[in-house]
Structures are given as C-alpha cells and as structure tokens.
Design a protein around this motif. Structure first.
Motif: not given
Length: 268
Positions: A238-239, A248-252
């Motif tokens: 996700l963006d 926040v490094l990643k939103d998956e």
C-alpha cells in the motif's frame, strides 16, 4: 453557584477519601456481607487503612498501625472511625473477603475513569486500545524451583509470571493474570476477550499465529512485532500517505500460513 465541600480544611488524604461515596461502600458491604460478625473494625475502616498504607508507602502492618496512631484526633478528616492495632489489621486481612474491595474498585473506576487521562484514544479511533506485557517475579527459589525455566546457564530460578493488560487511555490495569514463570507468554492470549471494538498491542514474545487467526476471525485488531524468521506471502503493498510519520517504512497486506497439525486450546 453551590460550593463543593470535598476539599475545605482537609488533608490531601482526606480529600481523596471524600471522593469515595459512602453509599457506594454501604452498597458493596451489604452485597458481600463483609461486616458480618464484625463489631468495631468495619469494612470502611479497613479500606481507609489499606489506602493509607498505599499512599504512605508503608511496608508492614506494624508500620501502618504506628503511623495511623500518630494521627489520633485527626481521623475525622478522612472518615476513619477506628484506628486498628497490628493484630486487628492482620485478622481483617485474613478473614474479610477481598471481593468487597474489588467491587468498590470497579465502581470507582466506572465513576472516575473518564478523568484518568487527558487524551482519549477511544474518542479518536472509535476503538479501545489495550496494551499488555509480562514480567517475572523471582522468589522462594528453593520452594518454587519447579515452576522456573531451564536456562542454558543451568541456574534455574523459581517464581511467578505476571501479565498485565492496561487500557491505553487509563493508568490502572484492566486485568492482571498470574502464571508459572516457565509458561510461555503466548499461552496468556487465550484469556483475552475478542470483539471488533478492541485493538491489542503487545511484543513479539506473545507471537502465536493461531491466536492471530483467532483475532482476525473475531474482527479484533492487534499490533505486534513480527519475528525475524517469519514466513509470509506479500499480497499487496500500500502507498504511505505523506501525512504518516516518516518512521513507517512499509505498509503491506500479508498472508501467513497457520499450521493445523495439532489442536490448540481455545483457538479451534
């Protein structure tokens, strides 16, 4: 405008005691029948004595009795009718059921809970955030050695493990659970109540994929750290909104396989 009579000419302790409605105590005393066979040292005196112990940081019954004896003539300010001797306190602690104090605590929490924090997380996200963790109390090594873990050092320690659940917008525990120190943290998860209005926050020491599946099936949110060796499949990335903190490094969205080799307590 009417003036409050809670705080006039009273000590700090007296002001705190005045916030406990006498009718509340009487109601719980009647419900639990906690003054049965008691002539002098009633439940209210017992409650005030133990609160005095807590606020004064007394470490023994003798210290409580001695400190309160020094307040002779001033007890009316905090509604104490009888200053207890050490033996009186000891007998009361043994014989009076703790349920009456537990009920008083919960009633006070309902009454004053909204004043315990300036920031109400529940009002913002419309869910109750609950944080929990554990700590181990090492004690009675020779007696409780059998409930301790077997570390690589060979030095086995006996003790008890304490799990504490706290609402994020309150400063008092909602739940405290004791277990043997050798029990793994994740076994505590089956004690939690799941509902769609709750989000649990905890460390990876509680990592248990079966419990995570249980939370998901009951629409209960949870936030934790994933283990370094975790095996999962990325479904979607996700963006990250520009307004989100740059930590926040990643939103998956990920999918984790849950093994069904063995039956597992309440999660089946």
């Amino acid at each position: 405008m009417s003036k409050s009579n809670h705080f006039s000419t009273k000590s700090v302790f007296g002001q705190l005691i005045s916030l406990i409605d006498d009718s509340l105590i009487k109601k719980e005393v009647k419900k639990c029948d906690s003054d049965r066979y008691t002539k002098r040292f009633k439940t209210k005196d017992h409650l005030i004595s133990m609160l005095f112990c807590s606020f004064s940081k007394c470490t023994s019954l003798r210290e409580i009795s001695g400190a309160m004896l020094g307040l002779s003539g001033k007890t009316a300010g905090f509604q104490l009718n009888h200053i207890p001797k050490r033996s009186t306190l000891s007998d009361a602690n043994k014989k009076r059921d703790v349920l009456v104090f537990e009920n008083i605590y919960h009633e006070l929490l309902k009454q004053y809970g909204s004043f315990l924090s300036d920031s109400r997380i529940k009002d913002i996200i419309n869910k109750q955030v609950k944080i929990f963790d554990s700590t181990t109390i090492s004690l009675f090594k020779d007696i409780l050695e059998g409930v301790g873990r077997n570390p690589k050092t060979g030095k086995k320690k006996g003790g008890i493990k304490v799990h504490t659940v706290v609402n994020a917008d309150e400063i008092v525990p909602e739940m405290v659970w004791f277990s043997e120190s050798k029990k793994h943290d994740h076994q505590f998860l089956e004690k939690l109540k799941c509902d769609e209005n709750t989000i649990y926050v905890f460390d990876k020491g509680y990592n248990d994929y079966r419990a995570f599946e249980h939370f998901t099936n009951h629409k209960t949110g949870f936030v934790t750290r994933i283990k370094d060796n975790a095996s999962y499949i990325k479904i979607e990335e996700l963006d990250i909104n520009e307004q989100i903190h740059n930590g926040v490094l990643k939103d998956e969205i990920i999918e984790i396989e849950v093994k069904r080799v063995r039956k597992y307590r309440n999660y089946d």
